[in-house]
Design a protein around this motif. Structure first.
Motif, PDB file in Angstrom:
ATOM      1  N   GLN A 283     119.200  50.978  43.800  1.00  0.00           N
ATOM      2  CA  GLN A 283     117.873  51.568  43.857  1.00  0.00           C
ATOM      3  C   GLN A 283     117.908  52.995  43.305  1.00  0.00           C
ATOM      4  O   GLN A 283     117.818  53.969  44.039  1.00  0.00           O
ATOM      5  N   ILE A 284     118.006  53.083  41.972  1.00  0.00           N
ATOM      6  CA  ILE A 284     117.982  54.383  41.297  1.00  0.00           C
ATOM      7  C   ILE A 284     117.218  54.213  40.002  1.00  0.00           C
ATOM      8  O   ILE A 284     116.818  53.100  39.622  1.00  0.00           O
TER       9      ILE A 284
ATOM     10  N   ILE B 201     114.507  52.874  29.558  1.00  0.00           N
ATOM     11  CA  ILE B 201     114.226  53.572  30.811  1.00  0.00           C
ATOM     12  C   ILE B 201     113.779  52.532  31.830  1.00  0.00           C
ATOM     13  O   ILE B 201     112.866  51.736  31.578  1.00  0.00           O
ATOM     14  N   GLY B 202     114.434  52.503  32.993  1.00  0.00           N
ATOM     15  CA  GLY B 202     114.095  51.546  34.037  1.00  0.00           C
ATOM     16  C   GLY B 202     114.382  52.115  35.401  1.00  0.00           C
ATOM     17  O   GLY B 202     114.935  53.214  35.550  1.00  0.00           O
ATOM     18  N   GLU B 203     114.001  51.328  36.442  1.00  0.00           N
ATOM     19  CA  GLU B 203     114.168  51.775  37.815  1.00  0.00           C
ATOM     20  C   GLU B 203     114.454  50.562  38.693  1.00  0.00           C
ATOM     21  O   GLU B 203     113.811  49.519  38.572  1.00  0.00           O
ATOM     22  N   GLY B 204     115.404  50.682  39.588  1.00  0.00           N
ATOM     23  CA  GLY B 204     115.699  49.667  40.585  1.00  0.00           C
ATOM     24  C   GLY B 204     114.952  49.955  41.865  1.00  0.00           C
ATOM     25  O   GLY B 204     114.872  51.104  42.320  1.00  0.00           O
ATOM     26  N   SER B 205     114.389  48.900  42.459  1.00  0.00           N
ATOM     27  CA  SER B 205     113.552  49.097  43.641  1.00  0.00           C
ATOM     28  C   SER B 205     113.759  47.926  44.586  1.00  0.00           C
ATOM     29  O   SER B 205     114.406  46.924  44.263  1.00  0.00           O
ATOM     30  N   LEU B 206     113.193  48.038  45.790  1.00  0.00           N
ATOM     31  CA  LEU B 206     113.229  47.000  46.812  1.00  0.00           C
ATOM     32  C   LEU B 206     111.823  46.753  47.312  1.00  0.00           C
ATOM     33  O   LEU B 206     110.939  47.603  47.176  1.00  0.00           O
ATOM     34  N   GLY B 207     111.580  45.578  47.914  1.00  0.00           N
ATOM     35  CA  GLY B 207     110.237  45.253  48.401  1.00  0.00           C
ATOM     36  C   GLY B 207     110.291  44.110  49.395  1.00  0.00           C
ATOM     37  O   GLY B 207     111.300  43.416  49.552  1.00  0.00           O
ATOM     38  N   THR B 208     109.180  43.928  50.087  1.00  0.00           N
ATOM     39  CA  THR B 208     109.011  42.839  51.058  1.00  0.00           C
ATOM     40  C   THR B 208     107.691  42.141  50.792  1.00  0.00           C
ATOM     41  O   THR B 208     106.799  42.674  50.120  1.00  0.00           O
ATOM     42  N   ILE B 209     107.568  40.956  51.381  1.00  0.00           N
ATOM     43  CA  ILE B 209     106.367  40.131  51.219  1.00  0.00           C
ATOM     44  C   ILE B 209     105.705  39.996  52.578  1.00  0.00           C
ATOM     45  O   ILE B 209     106.367  39.721  53.590  1.00  0.00           O
ATOM     46  N   THR B 210     104.403  40.200  52.598  1.00  0.00           N
ATOM     47  CA  THR B 210     103.610  40.035  53.813  1.00  0.00           C
ATOM     48  C   THR B 210     102.449  39.098  53.521  1.00  0.00           C
ATOM     49  O   THR B 210     102.101  38.852  52.372  1.00  0.00           O
ATOM     50  N   ALA B 211     101.856  38.590  54.585  1.00  0.00           N
ATOM     51  CA  ALA B 211     100.715  37.676  54.477  1.00  0.00           C
ATOM     52  C   ALA B 211      99.475  38.365  55.003  1.00  0.00           C
ATOM     53  O   ALA B 211      99.548  39.227  55.893  1.00  0.00           O
TER      54      ALA B 211
END
Length: 1810
Positions: free
Chosen positions: A856-857, A889-899
């Motif tokens: 995640q950078i 140029i790019g970026e690493g990220s994290l995420g979650t899924i909700t309903a």
């Protein structure tokens, strides 16, 4: 109004009215004037009784001080003479002639002058009146002031328009005023009006054009203001228009090329392979999907370098209609064979808001000409002979080929019959090649065949000539092959004899192919040279003639290859041309020239030997025979080694060498000076641009010159202006109709464009020169990167990849190879597809870059691409200018899924069906997430866990994998298919897919939960009632007859798979008795009734107890049978089929309605009826089918009896008593019902012998006891037989008891009872339920059809009660009618002597739409028993009763009149008998004519209608007898009216009483809820007598013999006794002596026991801590009172105060006695009964008021805060009272008046009652 609607152009000429220098100049462009202005306006005329006259006269444009005259014309338009008079105007402003009669003949007219004399500037109105005999009419006179007015529409709708486009509309503006009017428009944007200003004369109009040119997509609705006149009056017009953004799509009709198909492009136009030099046109559809027309333009992308355009589009601008398409043609004109072309066109709508790109591709193809064999072998011929050999030339392409052999057939030993021509596509021709040698030598020539748009072909011509003196060795094909190998190895410069010597000496060797080669030691370990593959163009140009370069060194060279003799007008003075031939070989050669004697060109000498490395001189002479002619020829010669003259000179065949061909092009002319040379007529096909090549690479192009004239053309090409371009041939001639093919070559060095001008001279005349412009350039390596070399990736989830398209474009005309280089450290993060490949010229290649972050950078990476061409070699020394860098140029990220909803409850779903729901999943992160969904299934409900564990998932998602964009949402469609009637819970989990991470699948996380309940359609029977012949059946008995409780239990179960064979009602059987697919069968027993009576009707309330709609149907056997043809019917029927056919054909059983649909909670009334038409038992199987649910077979059973038959209807032959615990001291009584279905009373007798036998078997213990084994049952009534079941052991007892019907049948009933041990079963012994919940109808509105009365509770269940208890229930009798009142009467008398209950009120009237409260009170007996009573309420309608009373009064009046009025005649002898006849028809239910009397005579049960015996029919009566009967009926007396039949409403009452000990044991907590009525024993006889007096039906049995006389007395006797006793008791109570005697008797001692109250006993009871205190003696009280009086008297006499102490003591004693007396009274049963009655009435009153809305029981208390009255230090008495009441809440009375309290702060509050 909208007459002009066309597009606005800038050249349109607007209509304007301009002012210049104060003068008015009118531009009458579109304006037009009405006929003659306002003065010429048509005047409306009318006709009055034949006189035609104008309706009015109007003066306009007048001024003061003058007179204005108008003429009024009257015309007679009828056929008779008209006479009329007129009255002049009333005002003095209008003057006419003096009034006089007017006479008008038919068709004549008269003119009346009317003068208008204005005095002031205002409007005038008047009229002139005309009189005729038929009537009057008038003509209005108006003088109006000049006014201004402009007329135009209120609004105008302009057609919809695209943004930045324009549309227009027009409207007409009319000057309706009287003055010349100037106008001007004020228009807001984006509208424009033309003309914007102007001037109109009165009555003139002009057309105004509205132009709409929007810049924003919007709904425009503006107002344009028109200002006119000097006062600047204003009027507005609404301008309405809609502007929309255009949307254009490019579509290529038909199938596209392969590339387009691979990319799924519909915007790729592929021309395919097109012939060079031709033009092909294809069309592209530009679809306009918007609702407005869209102008667009077609543009080509800007190019960075020069490009030879082969694609063109003539339509640079066009308009796409709304919802239509525009067809755009695109042309493709290729010029270079083998080149694939790519180009792009951009379709941009007006405004350039969007754009669509059209990709066009195509390739160029040319002819493909080839020879069958690349040689023609003539072998050997003799001198003077010739030989012809065929040559096949084939064109495998569909493009025609122009070919030409580069040889002068007239001057050569080899010739062709068709040296030039056109070879059609896909064709083959055979040419004739002629060999005619002039010398006995070896002849070999390699001829070039030039083909337009194709590389030249080479043909080897081989032949040998022998003579008598010279026989050279024959040249073979293999010799030619070895020669080429020797030439590559450098051995051809040695003559054959030297090569033979070297071969003998070993200096040369022969290889495996038969060719000579040097020894290996001389080759230095290199392989021997082989003849290379030479490109045709290189071989053709590198001949050492037109170019200084040669492929191999020449063996023989010429000093001149081409020569122009120029003008040789003097034929004898032509100078010969010197020619030198040089021998470059190691041997002597011989040169022999082929001189044609007819040719003007000759070589002298014709043969000569040339030593090794020597040069020999020759001369070429030109001897033209004619003047003014052109000459051209090619001189041919052969050079060969001299040793080849004879074959004997060749010792080794490996040394054979062919001859070398020598050719010189010569031309000249003999035109005299001043003479006109021939005018050339030709066509030239030459593309000016050379094919693209790399720098320092030769490029070639062909050129075709066709002679279309009738004379030969001589040509020569000058290279002075373009030395870099080589042309071959450079000179020659073209015969008429023939052509010449040129080949051009150049080698560009610079990347810039090089201009070349090639001069082509014709016919030796300077004027006949054409300059051919040519262009060439070297193509650089130019690659364009999208985004200026920067590539940005969106934030990407760690462990996943994100891809995006990156375009690189080849900006050159040559294909380009590329290769991406990614640093080693970045290869895990970046990849590109394709990483290498080829880019076509001008092609934009879309590449897919993939970015895979590892953490995640943010990333900044660098890569580069290297490009090169096939001609270049890629190595480490690649120049820098071919490397292009790219920043990533790019970026690493994290995420979650909700309903959106964590829990989605779909509700109820039909089992076996499906239902969809939509789930919304959200990604709130900054990166896209790849997810994988999984589902976990759980069940809730009664099921087998092992069985349901193997069930498949009942949910299906439309997709389980996908991607959610960043900060986006997706919709997941879930399809639910429950397979069981359970509650399903599906947990939907998600897993983030990270295929690039160490763990490809992350942790499973729940996102939402879907809940659904699988249900089957469910219905239940909530209520039932009988009418008709079944009106006497109680509801509980009706539930048993129809097995409704069992039916409801079956309906609650799941259907079996066999029942779902046919999910909906359908005809599926070919048999009359259809097959049964259900294992459930029940009986619907309609009971019994006599034949001919009204049908037995049972009304059922069917309710949808489920949560989904239900379709239900009752299917008779005929409803399940498929209709068969008559021939397919079976002629034989079994008895059951015949019985069913009889029942169905006569409609003995009917159901209405038979089918229906119920929504959840909805109810439906179903009426089942059985007609009693035939004696016997009727049976019919009816299938109750619930669509997609249960299927239950109902056996309809109905019994029809003979009217005289005694019949007790038994529902079943078994009866099970309620289980009783063993050891019960006083077992309860139980009831067994017997229903009389006949028309007469039936006497039953139960045989108790079997009971005695059971008693003997159980140690003489009475297990079964029948208390009333004999009795009588009225017709249509039910009798209750009382039983006591007392078990000894915990087992089931069974006994078969015969029940005999007097003069009837006998039935054997099996009675069963279960005894259980309560200590063993414990709480599992749940046998205390009084009535099943299923038998308690939930609906109370079900009633008899036609009756609008219903009970609020159709069944009242008191539950478990103790003995001696008194229970009350409140219910309501509701009248649902809107306009009719009802009268009701309850019957509370029962056949059970131990059941004492009453209803208050027993009778009454309920008005329409109202309800009345009723209180049911049950007094339990002293013995435990089961109560099951059916109370009947008779309902009378008010109107029929009033009608009956009226008719009865009239009948009684008529009866009284007939009683006193009579006539004695012989016919009236039987009058007395006739008077008695009306009494026979009087009903027994009422008994009198008055309504109260009628109601008092209503019986308990309404019996069935009397059924009489059917007498045999009388024989037919004669005519006289029938007349006598009619006269007799006419003379009959008035029949007494019959009262209306009441409706019956049933109220079921159930309860079970327990002994006090048993109730305390089982229901100890419920005892305080019951009231024990202590005086039941004393008042039982009186209550029973009163209840018996109300009932007309005698009780079945009374066990107390002392009450028989009271029971048998009449009502009058009982009333008389009551009145007498009341008078006697009242008198005794008022008698003083009687009171004193009673007081004295109380003081007498009792000898045996304390039967009466006494003082001693009172003191004893008071001193002891006994149970209840007794009442204080009145004697003692009186005595004390006397003593007190005496003491008081003495106190008055004696002044001393010694009497204070006795007075205080007596007061204390008196108070203590009063308290004891009060407590004693409270504990008396009478006081408890009185208190219970008061509370009961109070609660009942409150409930009744609440039901009427007078009291709201749920309302909150209201508190009103008042200002403080006392200070905080003072104590309020009210507050103290309030505190005391809080301290002693039990003694505080409940009051309903407002009370005032004070809180701790001293504020007053008023509490209002609710």
């Amino acid at each position: 109004m909208l007459t002009h609607m066309h597009r606005y152009t800038a050249s349109s000429d607007p209509l304007q009215r301009l002012y210049h220098g104060g003068t008015k100049q009118k531009l009458m462009v579109s304006a037009r004037r009405k006929s003659s202005g306002s003065s010429a306006r048509k005047t409306r005329k009318s006709t009055f009784w034949g006189i035609e006259v104008a309706e009015s006269l109007t003066w306009q444009g007048w001024c003061l001080g003058k007179e204005f005259t108008k003429h009024l014309i009257l015309r007679n338009v009828c056929l008779k003479t008209q006479k009329l008079r007129f009255r002049p105007p009333t005002t003095r402003f209008f003057i006419t002639v003096f009034p006089q009669p007017i006479l008008l003949s038919p068709g004549m007219s008269i003119t009346l002058p009317i003068i208008f004399c204005p005095l002031e500037k205002k409007e005038y109105e008047d009229s002139i009146l005309f009189e005729k005999p038929e009537g009057e009419f008038s003509v209005a006179l108006h003088a109006k002031l000049p006014h201004l007015d402009m007329l135009f529409p209120d609004s105008i709708q302009i057609p919809a328009c695209a943004v930045y486009d324009s549309t227009e509309a027009s409207f007409t503006m009319y000057n309706d005023g009287d003055l010349l009017t100037c106008f001007s428009w004020e228009v807001p944007g984006p509208f424009c009006l033309l003309p914007a200003r102007g001037m109109l004369d009165p009555g003139e109009e002009c057309t105004v054009k509205v132009i709409f040119q929007p810049e924003v997509a919007h709904v425009h609705n503006v107002s344009a203001i028109c200002s006119f006149g000097d006062t600047q009056e204003q009027k507005t017009i609404r301008l309405k228009a809609v502007a929309k953004y255009p949307h254009l799509l490019v579509n290529v009709p038909g199938d596209s090329c392969e590339d387009a198909g691979l990319r799924n492009f519909r915007d790729v136009l592929c021309f395919g392979a097109i012939a060079a030099g031709t033009t092909v046109e294809k069309c592209v559809d530009i679809f306009n999907v918007s609702v407005v027309s869209a102008p667009f333009r077609i543009e080509r992308a800007k190019e960075l370098v020069f490009r030879d355009r082969v694609f063109s589009c003539d339509a640079t601008q066009a308009i796409a209609p709304a919802r239509g398409k525009s067809v755009v043609p695109v042309q493709f004109s290729p010029h270079t064979v083998g080149v694939k072309s790519v180009d792009y066109f951009t379709v941009m709508p007006i405004g350039s808001s969007t754009h669509s790109v059209l990709k066009v591709t195509g390739s160029c193809k040319g002819p493909e000409v080839s020879f069958q064999h690349p040689f023609v072998y003539f072998s050997c011929i003799n001198l003077g002979e010739y030989l012809i050999q065929p040559l096949e030339m084939t064109n495998t392409s569909d493009v025609p080929a122009y070919y030409q052999f580069d040889i002068d057939c007239k001057q050569s030993v080899f010739s062709f019959d068709r040296p030039c021509g056109i070879l059609g596509g896909m064709s083959t021709i055979t040419l004739k090649v002629i060999f005619q040698p002039t010398y006995p030598i070896i002849c070999y020539r390699r001829v070039a065949c030039l083909v337009h748009h194709q590389d030249p072909l080479f043909l080897d011509l081989i032949g040998t000539c022998h003579s008598e003196t010279m026989n050279p060795d024959i040249l073979k094909l293999k010799d030619l092959t070895r020669y080429r190998t020797h030439m590559a190895r450098g051995l051809t410069f040695f003559p054959p004899d030297i090569l033979g010597t070297m071969l003998k000496e070993g200096k040369l060797l022969v290889d495996e192919k038969g060719a000579l080669t040097l020894p290996l030691e001389m080759l230095e370990d290199k392989p021997p040279e082989e003849y290379p593959v030479i490109e045709p163009m290189v071989e053709y140009f590198h001949d050492g003639i037109s170019s200084d370069l040669t492929v191999f060194p020449p063996h023989v060279s010429l000093s001149i290859k081409e020569y122009d003799f120029g003008c040789c007008a003097e034929l004898q003075e032509v100078e010969p041309l010197p020619l030198c031939v040089t021998n470059h070989t190691k041997g002597k050669i011989t040169v022999m020239w082929t001189n044609n004697p007819d040719s003007p060109f000759q070589v002298i000498p014709d043969s000569c030997d040339i030593p090794s490395l020597k040069t020999m001189a020759f001369r070429i002479t030109f001897q033209p025979p004619l003047l003014n002619s052109m000459y051209a020829a090619e001189v041919e010669g052969f050079a060969f080694y001299k040793v080849l003259r004879h074959y004997n000179n060749i010792e080794e065949p490996f040394t054979m060498c062919p001859s070398w061909n020598l050719a010189i092009r010569l031309h000249g002319h003999t035109f005299q000076p001043g003479r006109q040379h021939f005018i050339p007529q030709y066509t030239l096909d030459c593309h000016k641009v050379f094919p693209p090549v790399c720098p320092n690479t030769t490029t070639y192009r062909s050129m075709l010159l066709c002679n279309v004239g009738s004379s030969a053309i001589s040509f020569s090409i000058s290279r002075e202006k373009c030395p870099a371009v080589l042309v071959k041939p450079s000179c020659g001639y073209i015969a008429p109709g023939s052509h010449q093919i040129f080949l051009l070559s150049t080698c560009p060095v610079e990347t810039s464009i090089q201009q070349h001008i090639l001069s082509l001279h014709f016919n030796f005349w300077p004027s006949f020169t054409q300059e051919i412009p040519l262009q060439s350039s070297a193509e650089p390596l130019v690659l364009h990167l999208e985004g200026d070399g920067s590539l940005y990736f969106k934030p990407t989830c760690v462990g996943t990849s994100s891809s995006r398209t990156f375009t690189i474009k080849n900006c050159t005309r040559l294909p380009m190879l590329f290769r991406w280089k990614i640093q080693q450290s970045d290869k895990k993060l970046l990849c590109v597809q394709p990483a290498e490949g080829t880019i076509l010229p001008n092609e934009a290649l879309a590449q897919t870059w993939t970015f895979t972050p590892g953490e995640q950078i943010k990333y900044l990476l660098r890569s580069w691409v290297t490009v090169w061409r096939d001609q270049e070699i890629l190595d480490d020394k690649t120049p820098k200018n071919v490397r292009y860098f790219l920043r990533v140029i790019g970026e690493g990220s994290l995420g979650t899924i909700t309903a959106q909803e964590e829990q989605v409850d779909v509700g109820n779903i039909l089992v076996g069906s499906m239902q969809s729901c939509e789930l919304r999943l959200f990604n709130n992160g900054a990166c896209s997430l790849k997810y994988i969904l999984s589902v976990e299934q759980m069940f809730t409900g009664p099921c087998d866990p092992e069985e349901v564990a193997s069930d498949p998932l009942a949910i299906e998602l439309d997709h389980y994998k996908g991607t959610i964009p960043a900060r986006g949402k997706i919709f997941v469609q879930a399809t639910l298919r429950p397979a069981r009637q359970l509650r399903y819970t599906w947990t939907i989990n998600y897993t983030i897919s990270t295929p690039k991470a160490t763990n490809p699948l992350g942790e499973k996380q729940p996102v939402c939960c879907v809940i659904a309940t699988g249900v089957y359609p469910s219905i239940c029977i909530t209520d039932a009632c009988g009418t008709g012949s079944a009106c006497g059946i109680s509801k509980l008995h009706l539930w048993r007859l129809f097995s409704l409780e069992t039916l409801n239990q079956y309906l609650e179960r799941d259907p079996t798979p066999q029942e779902l064979t046919f999910r909906v009602p359908t005809r599926h059987s070919t048999q009359r008795i259809p097959p049964v697919y259900t294992p459930v069968m029940l009986d619907f027993n309609f009971g019994a009734a006599p034949v001919g009576c009204v049908p037995s009707v049972v009304v059922l309330m069917l309710q949808n107890s489920g949560a989904i709609p239900v379709n239900w149907a009752f299917l008779f056997p005929s409803d399940q049978r498929i209709d068969m043809e008559y021939w397919a019917e079976s002629a034989e029927f079994d008895p059951s089929e015949l019985h069913q056919m009889r029942v169905q054909d006569n409609q003995l059983f009917t159901i209405s309605p038979k089918a229906g649909k119920l929504l959840p909670g909805q109810q439906q009334i179903i009426q089942l009826s059985h007609r009693h038409d035939f004696i016997g038992t009727d049976r019919l199987p009816v299938l109750l089918k619930i669509s997609h649910g249960r299927e239950i077979l109902l056996n309809f059973i109905g019994v029809t009896l003979n009217p005289e038959r005694l019949y007790i209807h038994f529902t079943t032959t078994k009866h099970l008593f309620t289980p009783i615990a063993i050891g019960t001291y006083d077992p309860p009584k139980q009831i067994y019902e017997l229903y009389n279905g006949g028309a007469t009373s039936a006497v039953y007798e139960i045989q108790v012998d079997a009971l005695t036998q059971v008693q003997e078997e159980n140690y003489h213990h009475a297990v079964f006891v029948c208390l009333n084994p004999r009795g009588e049952i009225g017709p249509g009534l039910t009798a209750h037989t009382e039983w006591i079941f007392s078990p000894l052991e915990a087992k089931m007892y069974s006994v078969d008891v015969p029940i005999h019907i007097l003069d009837g049948d006998c039935a054997l009933i099996t009675f069963q009872g279960i005894g259980f041990d309560p200590h063993v079963m414990g709480e599992t012994a749940q046998f205390d339920k009084v009535v099943s919940a299923a038998t308690t109808p939930a609906s109370a509105k079900l009633g008899v059809p036609g009756l609008t009365v219903y009970l609020s509770q159709p069944r009242i269940c008191f539950g478990n009660i103790p003995v001696y208890s008194k229970c009350s229930r409140l219910f309501f009798l509701n009248n649902d009618s809107k306009n009719e009142a009802i009268i009701f009467a309850w019957h509370t008398g029962t056949s059970n002597a131990m059941v004492i209950m009453n209803i208050i009120p027993e009778t009454g009237v309920v008005q329409a739409g109202e309800s009345t409260p009723c209180v049911l009170t049950l007094h339990a007996s002293e013995n435990p028993c089961f109560y099951n009573v059916d109370l009947i309420c008779e309902i009378f309608m008010q109107r029929p009763l009033d009608q009956y009373e009226k008719e009865l009064q009239e009948w009684e009046a008529e009866k009284a009149r007939q009683a006193v009025e009579f006539t004695i005649t012989e016919k009236d002898l039987n009058a007395e008998k006739n008077q008695k006849e009306p009494s026979k028809g009087a009903p027994n239910s009422l008994g009198s004519a008055k309504l109260p009397a009628a109601l008092s005579e209503i019986r308990k049960y309404k019996t069935l209608p009397p059924i009489k015996n059917i007498h045999a029919p009388n024989p037919p009566a004669s005519r006289s007898q029938r007349r006598h009967i009619r006269n007799k009926e006419a003379n009959r007396l008035w029949v007494k009216p019959e009262p209306p039949k009441p409706f019956l409403v049933h109220l079921g009452v159930t309860a079970r009483s327990h002994s006090i000990d048993g109730f305390l044991t089982n229901f100890s907590n419920d005892l305080p809820q019951h009231f024990l009525y202590r005086q039941l024993k004393k008042k039982t006889a009186r209550r029973m007598s009163l209840s018996g007096s109300r009932s007309k039906t005698k009780r079945a049995s009374i066990r107390d013999p002392s009450l028989v006389e009271l029971e048998s007395c009449s009502e009058q006797e009982a009333q008389l006794v009551t009145d007498m006793l009341s008078t006697v008791i009242k008198g005794l109570l008022e008698e003083i002596q009687f009171q004193e005697a009673v007081i004295r008797s109380l003081a007498e001692p009792t000898p045996y026991f304390c039967q009466f109250w006494s003082e001693e006993s009172a003191k004893q009871k008071q001193s002891s801590a006994g149970t209840s205190p007794t009442i204080t003696s009145p004697v003692f009280t009186t005595k004390n009172r006397t003593e007190d009086e005496d003491a008081g008297g003495e106190g008055e006499v004696s002044p001393s105060g010694t009497s204070d102490a006795p007075e205080t003591l007596s007061a204390i004693i008196r108070k203590e006695q009063f308290r004891e007396q009060k407590e004693t009274i409270i504990r008396l049963p009478a006081f408890a009964n009185l208190t219970e009655m008061v509370l009961d009435n109070t609660i009942q009153n409150i409930l009744v008021e609440a039901s009427r809305g007078e009291v709201v029981l749920t309302a909150r208390p209201r508190i009103i805060a008042l200002p403080p009255v006392f200070s905080q230090k003072e104590i309020s008495p009210i507050a103290s009272m309030y505190k005391s009441s809080l301290a002693h809440p039990t003694t505080t009375p409940l009051i309903s008046v407002p009370s005032e309290i004070k809180d701790y702060e001293g504020h007053r509050h008023i509490i209002l009652p609710p």
